[in-house]
Scaffold this active site. Structure first.
Site, short mmCIF file in Angstrom:
data_model
loop_
_atom_site.label_atom_id
_atom_site.label_comp_id
_atom_site.label_asym_id
_atom_site.label_seq_id
_atom_site.Cartn_x
_atom_site.Cartn_y
_atom_site.Cartn_z
N ARG A 183 -29.60 6.06 1.86
CA ARG A 183 -29.21 5.52 2.70
C ARG A 183 -31.00 4.70 2.99
O ARG A 183 -32.08 5.26 3.25
CB ARG A 183 -28.81 6.11 3.80
CG ARG A 183 -27.52 6.65 4.14
CD ARG A 183 -26.86 7.06 4.86
NE ARG A 183 -25.30 8.18 4.58
CZ ARG A 183 -25.30 8.61 5.87
NH1 ARG A 183 -24.99 8.78 7.14
NH2 ARG A 183 -23.63 9.47 5.25
N SER B 44 -20.46 14.88 10.54
CA SER B 44 -18.98 13.74 11.46
C SER B 44 -17.64 13.57 10.89
O SER B 44 -17.90 13.58 10.01
CB SER B 44 -19.59 12.74 11.72
OG SER B 44 -18.97 11.77 12.50
N ARG C 112 -30.03 18.48 6.95
CA ARG C 112 -29.93 19.19 8.61
C ARG C 112 -29.66 20.55 8.73
O ARG C 112 -30.05 21.01 9.87
CB ARG C 112 -29.11 18.28 9.42
CG ARG C 112 -29.99 16.59 9.83
CD ARG C 112 -29.01 16.11 10.92
NE ARG C 112 -30.00 14.67 10.42
CZ ARG C 112 -29.16 13.60 11.92
NH1 ARG C 112 -28.29 13.53 12.72
NH2 ARG C 112 -29.97 12.29 11.57
#
Length: 427
Positions: free
Chosen positions: A262, A352, A391
């Site tokens: 990204r 998510s 993460r």
């Protein structure tokens, strides 16, 4: 992608949904553009119908030896033939413009999604676990990793620039162990099929899952026109692009452990320390392809699968229902899993999980045959992180930090660590 027929029939519903996402109303402009397109299509049909009719009249005029009328009719046919290409080009232009506008409209939020502007309006669905109970000072992961000697940002910058990290030795192995643990859990216990898929894709794949055209600046593009995937959602979801599936075989559940890329174009100045926001990172992705009836239940199931990763790692986290203003472009409902980071003294997103309705199915032209035999419907798609490996590594480092600066390896990861139970400072 939304259906223009639905928009024509429900203009107020579209504008109300966009208002919930703090977006401007669009129904009037879209319907006006569609009216222009439909008028051109009607004009083309009228011209083609008239051309067919005149052709028959020419035959009748010639049979009646009325050559003057026949020549007049031939001239009309020639005129119609000359006019059609321009009309066809106009129809293609208007259709492309309409599809472009439709492709930039976000999805319609589900009725039970809380209305809000940003992350401050998200709602806590549940909280799992407790904060670490030790008394020694918390530290952020860059301090921990650099003190141990296994996390190097300077060398990464020398190789690639900002927002990259070099991990070495047992910390590199710990990252690999976390990813392997996730993919093993999802395939052996959660019923997902592991997929090894390309890391570079064509425009059509990015369009199918909604990254293009709206989010091109967030992506990396190769010199030959391919795109580096920002998430394996792109490849896993597009596995069914253009296909017609049997409803009885749904849901299809796929998972992949891949690097993701990204540009982070919109995050200048955010999370510049450490490896929270990287240009390249590993992620274990979950994707489900299902039907309209089971999509919402599948969303709960997928979220539970992602939560199980954090439960087994013994990490404190909370599950948030995102409000309308904080949801992603293609989602109708999203749960974010936020893990507790002692070093930052806050929760940070680690997964998510979103249900997208038929939004992506329509863009990909992916359908299923209805069990009742009455035609086909667009598939409903879901995607989620199960979870972000980098993460998760950060969370393990900060939550399993010992007073002497070492890191205890969580029990569930021991089978992947070759007997190493504690990561200590490099000699």
């Amino acid at each position: 992608m939304l259906d223009i027929k639905w928009i024509r029939e429900n203009p107020e519903a579209l504008d109300q949904a966009l208002a919930k996402r703090s977006a401007e109303p669009m129904s009037a402009a879209l319907i006006a553009l569609d009216e222009k397109r439909r008028a051109v299509v009607q004009s083309m049909q009228d011209m083609q119908s008239r051309r067919n009719s005149v052709s028959k009249e020419i035959g009748a005029a010639m049979a009646a030896k009325n050559m003057e009328l026949a020549e007049k009719l031939k001239a009309e046919v020639a005129s119609l033939k000359d006019s059609l290409p321009a009309a066809e080009e106009e129809e293609r232009r208007l259709t492309a413009e309409l599809n472009d506008q439709l492709s930039r409209i976000p999805n319609i939020p589900h009725d039970d999604v809380p209305v809000g502007k940003d992350e401050h309006d998200n709602v806590v669905a549940r909280v799992v676990g407790q904060k670490p109970g030790w008394n020694h000072p918390a530290q952020e992961h860059p301090e921990i990793g650099e003190a141990l000697g296994y996390m190097d940002f300077e060398r990464a910058a020398k190789l690639s620039g900002a927002r990259f990290t070099v991990l070495t030795g047992p910390l590199a192995r710990l990252e690999r162990a976390i990813g392997q643990f996730m993919i093993d859990l999802h395939t052996s216990e959660h019923g997902y099929t592991e997929v090894s898929s390309p890391l570079m894709v064509r425009d059509e794949a990015m369009y199918g899952t909604g990254q293009l055209p709206k989010f091109a600046e967030d992506l990396f593009k190769t010199t030959d026109g391919r795109w580096l995937i920002p998430t394996a959602e792109v490849t896993l979801t597009n596995l069914v692009a253009g296909e017609i599936l049997d409803q009885e075989k749904l849901p299809l559940r796929f998972t992949a452990l891949t690097p993701s890329f990204r540009s982070e174009a919109g995050s200048a100045g955010r999370d510049t320390r450490g490896m929270l926001r990287q240009h390249q990172f590993w992620k274990c992705e979950l994707v489900s392809i299902t039907d309209a009836e089971s999509a919402m239940d599948e969303h709960e199931r997928m979220t539970a699968c992602a939560e199980e990763v954090l439960k087994r790692l013994g990490l404190h986290f909370r599950t948030m229902t995102l409000c309308t203003g904080d949801m992603g472009f293609g989602a109708i409902k999203t749960y974010d899993l936020e893990v507790w980071l002692p070093g930052q003294n806050t929760f940070r997103e680690i997964s998510s999980c979103s249900v997208c309705g038929d939004f992506q199915g329509r863009r990909m032209n992916a359908r299923y045959r209805n069990k009742d035999g009455k035609g086909t419907s667009f598939v409903h798609t879901l995607n989620g992180s199960g979870t972000a490996v980098g993460r998760c590594l950060i969370a393990v480092m900060e939550n399993y930090l010992n007073e002497d600066g070492s890191i205890t390896v969580p029990d569930v990861l021991l089978p992947y660590m070759g007997g190493l139970k504690r990561i200590e400072k490099a000699a």
